[in-house]
Scaffold this active site. Structure first.
Site, PDB file in Angstrom:
ATOM      1  N   LYS A   1       0.815  -1.197   0.000  1.00  0.00           N
ATOM      2  CA  LYS A   1       0.000   0.000   0.000  1.00  0.00           C
ATOM      3  C   LYS A   1       0.865   1.271   0.000  1.00  0.00           C
ATOM      4  O   LYS A   1       0.421   2.332  -0.426  1.00  0.00           O
ATOM      5  CB  LYS A   1      -0.859   0.039   1.276  1.00  0.00           C
ATOM      6  N   GLY A   2       2.081   1.155   0.521  1.00  0.00           N
ATOM      7  CA  GLY A   2       2.865   2.342   0.844  1.00  0.00           C
ATOM      8  C   GLY A   2       3.084   3.319  -0.300  1.00  0.00           C
ATOM      9  O   GLY A   2       3.214   4.517  -0.076  1.00  0.00           O
TER      10      GLY A   2
ATOM     11  N   GLU B   1       8.075   2.336  -5.851  1.00  0.00           N
ATOM     12  CA  GLU B   1       8.011   1.992  -4.422  1.00  0.00           C
ATOM     13  C   GLU B   1       8.111   3.245  -3.572  1.00  0.00           C
ATOM     14  O   GLU B   1       8.644   4.270  -4.007  1.00  0.00           O
ATOM     15  CB  GLU B   1       9.185   1.062  -4.059  1.00  0.00           C
TER      16      GLU B   1
ATOM     17  N   ASP C   1      14.447  -0.636   1.862  1.00  0.00           N
ATOM     18  CA  ASP C   1      15.095  -0.755   3.165  1.00  0.00           C
ATOM     19  C   ASP C   1      16.128  -1.887   3.037  1.00  0.00           C
ATOM     20  O   ASP C   1      17.237  -1.669   2.558  1.00  0.00           O
ATOM     21  CB  ASP C   1      13.967  -1.072   4.164  1.00  0.00           C
TER      22      ASP C   1
ATOM     23  N   LYS D   1      17.084   3.692   2.015  1.00  0.00           N
ATOM     24  CA  LYS D   1      17.896   3.600   3.239  1.00  0.00           C
ATOM     25  C   LYS D   1      19.075   2.696   2.922  1.00  0.00           C
ATOM     26  O   LYS D   1      19.043   1.502   3.223  1.00  0.00           O
ATOM     27  CB  LYS D   1      17.083   2.943   4.353  1.00  0.00           C
TER      28      LYS D   1
ATOM     29  N   PHE E   1      13.062   5.187  11.535  1.00  0.00           N
ATOM     30  CA  PHE E   1      11.758   4.678  11.097  1.00  0.00           C
ATOM     31  C   PHE E   1      10.875   5.849  10.679  1.00  0.00           C
ATOM     32  O   PHE E   1      10.600   6.754  11.465  1.00  0.00           O
ATOM     33  CB  PHE E   1      11.083   3.877  12.208  1.00  0.00           C
ATOM     34  N   VAL E   2      10.449   5.832   9.429  1.00  0.00           N
ATOM     35  CA  VAL E   2       9.690   6.964   8.908  1.00  0.00           C
ATOM     36  C   VAL E   2       8.259   6.570   8.564  1.00  0.00           C
ATOM     37  O   VAL E   2       7.983   5.434   8.173  1.00  0.00           O
ATOM     38  CB  VAL E   2      10.371   7.586   7.661  1.00  0.00           C
TER      39      VAL E   2
ATOM     40  N   ASP F   1       3.493   3.682   6.702  1.00  0.00           N
ATOM     41  CA  ASP F   1       2.725   3.449   7.928  1.00  0.00           C
ATOM     42  C   ASP F   1       3.575   2.895   9.059  1.00  0.00           C
ATOM     43  O   ASP F   1       4.682   2.393   8.843  1.00  0.00           O
ATOM     44  CB  ASP F   1       1.609   2.447   7.668  1.00  0.00           C
TER      45      ASP F   1
HETATM   46  C1  PRP Z   1       7.381  -1.575   2.772  1.00  0.00           C
HETATM   47  C2  PRP Z   1       7.679  -0.793   1.512  1.00  0.00           C
HETATM   48  C3  PRP Z   1       8.401  -1.790   0.660  1.00  0.00           C
HETATM   49  C4  PRP Z   1       9.129  -2.665   1.664  1.00  0.00           C
HETATM   50  C5  PRP Z   1      10.578  -2.272   1.686  1.00  0.00           C
HETATM   51  O1  PRP Z   1       6.219  -2.294   2.569  1.00  0.00           O
HETATM   52  O2  PRP Z   1       6.505  -0.342   0.899  1.00  0.00           O
HETATM   53  O3  PRP Z   1       7.528  -2.568  -0.110  1.00  0.00           O
HETATM   54  O4  PRP Z   1       8.523  -2.423   2.935  1.00  0.00           O
HETATM   55  O5  PRP Z   1      11.299  -3.009   2.629  1.00  0.00           O
HETATM   56  P1  PRP Z   1      12.528  -3.953   2.247  1.00  0.00           P
HETATM   57  O6  PRP Z   1      13.423  -3.190   1.336  1.00  0.00           O
HETATM   58  O7  PRP Z   1      13.157  -4.211   3.602  1.00  0.00           O
HETATM   59  O8  PRP Z   1      12.000  -5.203   1.642  1.00  0.00           O
HETATM   60  P2  PRP Z   1       5.378  -2.978   3.750  1.00  0.00           P
HETATM   61  O9  PRP Z   1       5.669  -4.432   3.785  1.00  0.00           O
HETATM   62  O10 PRP Z   1       5.590  -2.197   5.009  1.00  0.00           O
HETATM   63  O11 PRP Z   1       3.887  -2.868   3.272  1.00  0.00           O
HETATM   64  P3  PRP Z   1       3.003  -1.562   2.927  1.00  0.00           P
HETATM   65  O12 PRP Z   1       3.595  -0.960   1.686  1.00  0.00           O
HETATM   66  O13 PRP Z   1       1.644  -2.105   2.707  1.00  0.00           O
HETATM   67  O14 PRP Z   1       3.072  -0.609   4.106  1.00  0.00           O
END
Ligand code: PRP
Length: 196
Positions: free
Chosen positions: A61-62, A118, A122, A150, A171-172, A178
């Site tokens: 969703k992000g 995206e 991370d 990051k 953490f942002v 979210d």
């Molecule tokens: C977050 C973000 C990326 C992922 C990055 O998604 O949107 O998809 O984490 O992290 P990584 O590089 O460590 O894999 P999340 O799983 O929090 O879901 P969301 O987008 O629904 O909040």
């Protein structure tokens, strides 16, 4: 060029009381105005690099707010917007390391220019998995755009073509990001810190 956010520049930055979450505070890391300016720059870079149609794959969703702003700033080439949902974090602040496709594309991307968009990279685990998955579908080209990066936290190498901001390991939340499903609607990108 990617903007690097210097943690030292954050001293004295605005602090905002958290909404409905006891024990937490936030400060603005990247303001809405900074985001909007960078989004316009990224859109111009994308317009220079593609002739279209460009298939934007939005990772829910992000990324939903970033995709909405980025695609509206791309006007000189045809753009199609498709959605996928991938989950790797659950309700935790750190990645579980497990990637799951919870909603797949419903279009065939074979032979098309595809840009995965995206909100944040991370560990890189999500994007390296998704890139491998979509490469198997034989797009004409496949690239990644992320608003936030990051680099300190990278575990899986990912080749990212467009990066909005490189940020420190904090953490942002906000602008789509979210914590346990809260704060996605904040207009700025904010640092979430538990109060000691
Ligand atoms: C977050 C973000 C990326 C992922 C990055 O998604 O949107 O998809 O984490 O992290 P990584 O590089 O460590 O894999 P999340 O799983 O929090 O879901 P969301 O987008 O629904 O909040």
């Amino acid at each position: 060029m990617t903007e690097r956010i210097d943690p030292l520049s954050l001293r004295g930055s605005q602090r905002v009381n958290m909404i409905n979450v006891p024990g937490s505070t936030e400060r603005i890391l990247i303001s809405s105005a900074q985001i909007q300016q960078r989004v316009r720059e990224m859109a111009s870079e994308i317009e220079r690099d593609y002739h279209g149609p460009l298939y934007v794959v939005s990772v829910l969703k992000g990324a939903f707010i970033f995709v909405a702003d980025l695609t509206r700033a791309i006007q000189s080439i045809p753009v199609r917007i498709e959605f996928m949902a991938i989950s790797s974090y659950g309700n935790q602040k750190t990645s579980s390391g497990q990637v799951k496709v919870t909603r797949d594309l419903d279009v065939n991307i074979e032979g098309h220019d595809v840009l995965i968009v995206e909100d944040i990279i991370d560990s890189g685990v999500t994007l390296s998995y998704l890139k491998r998955l979509l490469e198997q579908r034989h797009p004409k080209s496949l690239a990644i755009a992320t608003l936030l990066d990051k680099p300190e936290r990278r575990k899986a190498p990912v080749d990212v073509k467009y990066i909005g901001f490189q940020i420190p390991d904090e953490f942002v939340v906000g602008y789509g990001l979210d914590y346990a499903e809260d704060y996605r609607n904040l207009p700025d990108i904010c640092v979430l810190t538990p109060e000691g």
